[in-house]
Design a protein around this motif. Structure first.
Motif, PDB file in Angstrom:
ATOM      1  N   GLY A  66       0.802  -1.210   0.000  1.00 25.81           N
ATOM      2  CA  GLY A  66       0.000   0.000   0.000  1.00 25.81           C
ATOM      3  C   GLY A  66       0.837   1.262   0.000  1.00 25.81           C
ATOM      4  O   GLY A  66       2.034   1.259  -0.280  1.00 25.81           O
ATOM      5  N   SER A  67       0.206   2.355   0.372  1.00 22.12           N
ATOM      6  CA  SER A  67       0.851   3.662   0.302  1.00 22.12           C
ATOM      7  C   SER A  67       1.572   4.046   1.594  1.00 22.12           C
ATOM      8  O   SER A  67       2.366   4.975   1.610  1.00 22.12           O
ATOM      9  N   LYS A  68       1.309   3.321   2.676  1.00 24.65           N
ATOM     10  CA  LYS A  68       1.927   3.674   3.952  1.00 24.65           C
ATOM     11  C   LYS A  68       3.383   3.233   3.966  1.00 24.65           C
ATOM     12  O   LYS A  68       3.689   2.064   3.776  1.00 24.65           O
ATOM     13  N   GLU A  69       4.276   4.176   4.189  1.00 23.44           N
ATOM     14  CA  GLU A  69       5.701   3.873   4.144  1.00 23.44           C
ATOM     15  C   GLU A  69       6.098   2.938   5.287  1.00 23.44           C
ATOM     16  O   GLU A  69       5.597   3.035   6.400  1.00 23.44           O
ATOM     17  N   GLY A  70       6.978   2.008   4.977  1.00 19.66           N
ATOM     18  CA  GLY A  70       7.497   1.121   6.009  1.00 19.66           C
ATOM     19  C   GLY A  70       6.776  -0.201   6.136  1.00 19.66           C
ATOM     20  O   GLY A  70       7.150  -1.031   6.965  1.00 19.66           O
ATOM     21  N   LEU A  71       5.741  -0.430   5.323  1.00 17.96           N
ATOM     22  CA  LEU A  71       5.022  -1.699   5.348  1.00 17.96           C
ATOM     23  C   LEU A  71       5.381  -2.511   4.105  1.00 17.96           C
ATOM     24  O   LEU A  71       5.449  -1.973   2.998  1.00 17.96           O
ATOM     25  N   PHE A  72       5.564  -3.823   4.300  1.00 20.40           N
ATOM     26  CA  PHE A  72       5.987  -4.689   3.216  1.00 20.40           C
ATOM     27  C   PHE A  72       5.103  -5.933   3.177  1.00 20.40           C
ATOM     28  O   PHE A  72       4.565  -6.369   4.197  1.00 20.40           O
ATOM     29  N   ASN A  73       4.967  -6.499   1.984  1.00 21.87           N
ATOM     30  CA  ASN A  73       4.266  -7.772   1.831  1.00 21.87           C
ATOM     31  C   ASN A  73       5.247  -8.918   2.038  1.00 21.87           C
ATOM     32  O   ASN A  73       6.301  -8.963   1.416  1.00 21.87           O
ATOM     33  N   MET A  74       4.887  -9.821   2.909  1.00 23.71           N
ATOM     34  CA  MET A  74       5.682 -11.026   3.144  1.00 23.71           C
ATOM     35  C   MET A  74       4.926 -12.230   2.612  1.00 23.71           C
ATOM     36  O   MET A  74       3.720 -12.383   2.840  1.00 23.71           O
ATOM     37  N   ILE A  75       5.631 -13.115   1.904  1.00 26.30           N
ATOM     38  CA  ILE A  75       5.067 -14.388   1.453  1.00 26.30           C
ATOM     39  C   ILE A  75       5.451 -15.443   2.484  1.00 26.30           C
ATOM     40  O   ILE A  75       6.632 -15.713   2.690  1.00 26.30           O
ATOM     41  N   VAL A  76       4.471 -16.014   3.153  1.00 25.57           N
ATOM     42  CA  VAL A  76       4.755 -17.047   4.144  1.00 25.57           C
ATOM     43  C   VAL A  76       5.030 -18.369   3.421  1.00 25.57           C
ATOM     44  O   VAL A  76       4.193 -18.843   2.650  1.00 25.57           O
ATOM     45  N   GLY A 154       5.303 -12.559  15.078  1.00 19.71           N
ATOM     46  CA  GLY A 154       4.004 -12.334  15.700  1.00 19.71           C
ATOM     47  C   GLY A 154       3.455 -13.566  16.391  1.00 19.71           C
ATOM     48  O   GLY A 154       4.015 -14.663  16.323  1.00 19.71           O
ATOM     49  N   SER A 155       2.325 -13.400  17.059  1.00 19.98           N
ATOM     50  CA  SER A 155       1.758 -14.468  17.880  1.00 19.98           C
ATOM     51  C   SER A 155       0.942 -15.476  17.081  1.00 19.98           C
ATOM     52  O   SER A 155       0.707 -16.591  17.551  1.00 19.98           O
ATOM     53  N   LYS A 156       0.491 -15.126  15.877  1.00 18.57           N
ATOM     54  CA  LYS A 156      -0.337 -16.032  15.073  1.00 18.57           C
ATOM     55  C   LYS A 156       0.527 -17.019  14.302  1.00 18.57           C
ATOM     56  O   LYS A 156       1.600 -16.664  13.816  1.00 18.57           O
ATOM     57  N   ILE A 157       0.036 -18.245  14.203  1.00 11.60           N
ATOM     58  CA  ILE A 157       0.665 -19.221  13.324  1.00 11.60           C
ATOM     59  C   ILE A 157       0.027 -19.062  11.949  1.00 11.60           C
ATOM     60  O   ILE A 157      -1.179 -19.238  11.790  1.00 11.60           O
ATOM     61  N   ARG A 158       0.815 -18.709  10.964  1.00 11.76           N
ATOM     62  CA  ARG A 158       0.317 -18.440   9.620  1.00 11.76           C
ATOM     63  C   ARG A 158       0.272 -19.717   8.794  1.00 11.76           C
ATOM     64  O   ARG A 158       0.698 -20.792   9.235  1.00 11.76           O
ATOM     65  N   SER A 159      -0.234 -19.600   7.580  1.00 17.09           N
ATOM     66  CA  SER A 159      -0.317 -20.727   6.653  1.00 17.09           C
ATOM     67  C   SER A 159       0.605 -20.505   5.471  1.00 17.09           C
ATOM     68  O   SER A 159       0.820 -19.365   5.042  1.00 17.09           O
ATOM     69  N   SER A 160       1.144 -21.584   4.942  1.00 17.84           N
ATOM     70  CA  SER A 160       1.970 -21.477   3.744  1.00 17.84           C
ATOM     71  C   SER A 160       1.146 -20.868   2.616  1.00 17.84           C
ATOM     72  O   SER A 160       0.027 -21.296   2.341  1.00 17.84           O
ATOM     73  N   GLY A 161       1.690 -19.838   1.982  1.00 16.50           N
ATOM     74  CA  GLY A 161       0.980 -19.148   0.904  1.00 16.50           C
ATOM     75  C   GLY A 161       0.274 -17.881   1.333  1.00 16.50           C
ATOM     76  O   GLY A 161      -0.194 -17.131   0.476  1.00 16.50           O
ATOM     77  N   GLU A 162       0.192 -17.606   2.621  1.00 18.90           N
ATOM     78  CA  GLU A 162      -0.422 -16.349   3.068  1.00 18.90           C
ATOM     79  C   GLU A 162       0.460 -15.171   2.668  1.00 18.90           C
ATOM     80  O   GLU A 162       1.691 -15.257   2.674  1.00 18.90           O
ATOM     81  N   ILE A 163      -0.188 -14.066   2.356  1.00 18.62           N
ATOM     82  CA  ILE A 163       0.506 -12.802   2.126  1.00 18.62           C
ATOM     83  C   ILE A 163       0.200 -11.918   3.333  1.00 18.62           C
ATOM     84  O   ILE A 163      -0.953 -11.565   3.576  1.00 18.62           O
ATOM     85  N   VAL A 164       1.238 -11.599   4.097  1.00 15.85           N
ATOM     86  CA  VAL A 164       1.077 -10.884   5.361  1.00 15.85           C
ATOM     87  C   VAL A 164       1.765  -9.531   5.268  1.00 15.85           C
ATOM     88  O   VAL A 164       2.916  -9.438   4.844  1.00 15.85           O
ATOM     89  N   GLN A 165       1.062  -8.491   5.670  1.00 18.29           N
ATOM     90  CA  GLN A 165       1.679  -7.172   5.726  1.00 18.29           C
ATOM     91  C   GLN A 165       2.477  -7.059   7.025  1.00 18.29           C
ATOM     92  O   GLN A 165       1.947  -7.302   8.107  1.00 18.29           O
ATOM     93  N   VAL A 166       3.740  -6.708   6.888  1.00 16.48           N
ATOM     94  CA  VAL A 166       4.611  -6.652   8.060  1.00 16.48           C
ATOM     95  C   VAL A 166       5.350  -5.320   8.121  1.00 16.48           C
ATOM     96  O   VAL A 166       5.503  -4.623   7.122  1.00 16.48           O
TER      97      VAL A 166
END
Length: 315
Positions: A66-76, A154-166
């Protein structure tokens, strides 16, 4: 928002859960489609964009969220506490997620006491590339020819293939078999502690012992395979957020050069659907053909017994 477990079970029972999974909430823009059988050499997880077009997660998902500086998409790639070494298949068209194979065997990371599998949600930043022809001035070693790795704490266990903003917190410089292999420390923006963890010092304050465990994990995880301990840049010192962001931005520039034939990627597959001006861009029909040529999805989730073994080494 994440799908309720009951809904996921219902979808799976009707044959919808594994072949095609839609990420919800912050991840709703992307979907994944399974091909082959999980925990087998032919397993692949392909990605779709919001319009249902097959895409490359390596090349077609934006690095910046997105437009907010400092945020990135992570591929789990690997959920926390699991052992299967899942990774973006950089040498295959559309770069699906697959399980790594070494010497003809599926790879699983060992449980080295007290660590069970991966101790973070592990993955990579899209549109980054550690150029193997570039010698890093800091480490004195070349890049490892992969996207930049991310440890999401983070505290959540993610799933393979999730796109997480970090948001990025810092970085560890691993020297892996003579190659520079940066490990970005990040936290999902939707994590309950994200509002009070902003830099690497905050990790020490709010998650005591986690950084030390991270050093221990990366130092030791290849020992059960008969390899020596890994080394680190800066004697294992974590660098701060600003340092990490500069690493990310520089590897993003190397990726741009790769996708526009200004750098030699060797066996890297640059097939993409959405990168403007890239000579490797393919049609929607070609992308669909790539996916359909992969083995059909098969139910089954048999995991090697070796994931239950424990290893003990003196510290």
């Amino acid at each position: 928002m994440r799908a309720p477990p009951g809904l996921l079970r219902l979808l799976a029972a009707r044959g919808w859960g594994r072949p095609l999974r839609r990420c919800l909430g912050a991840m709703a823009r992307y979907g994944t489609e399974q091909r082959g059988q999980p925990h087998s050499p032919d397993y692949r997880l392909y990605f779709k964009n919001p319009e249902g077009k097959y895409i490359s997660p390596f090349h077609d998902i934006p690095l910046f969220a997105g437009s907010k500086e400092g945020l990135f998409n992570m591929i789990v790639e690997v959920p926390r506490w699991t052992n299967a070494k899942m990774e973006i298949a950089t040498e295959e068209p559309l770069n699906p997620i697959k399980q790594d194979i070494k010497k003809g065997k599926l790879r699983y990371v060992a449980n080295i006491f007290p660590h069970k599998g991966y101790i973070w949600n592990y993955g990579a930043f899209p549109q980054t590339w550690e150029d193997p022809s570039h010698t890093d001035k800091i480490t004195g070693c070349c890049g490892d020819n992969d996207p930049v790795d991310v440890c999401e704490i983070g505290s959540k266990i993610r799933s393979s293939g999730e796109i997480v903003q970090v948001k990025v917190l810092g970085v560890l410089g691993l020297i892996d078999e003579g190659e520079t292999d940066w490990k970005i420390i990040a936290i999902s923006v939707d994590d309950p502690e994200a509002q009070k963890v902003h830099d690497i010092d905050d990790v020490r304050k709010h998650k005591p012992g986690y950084l030390e465990a991270t050093i221990d994990w990366f130092r030791s995880y290849k020992i059960p395979d008969g390899k020596p301990e890994n080394r680190f840049a800066f004697n294992g010192e974590f660098k701060d957020k600003d340092f990490a962001v500069e690493i990310i931005k520089s590897t993003h520039e190397y990726w741009k050069a790769l996708l526009h034939k200004k750098a030699d990627g060797g066996t890297i597959k640059c097939t993409n659907v959405l990168v403007s001006g890239s000579p490797f861009c393919c049609s929607e029909e070609d992308a669909r053909s790539i996916v359909q040529s992969a083995p059909a999805p098969v139910n089954g989730d048999s995991v090697s017994e070796e994931v239950d073994a424990w290893y003990f080494f003196p510290k």
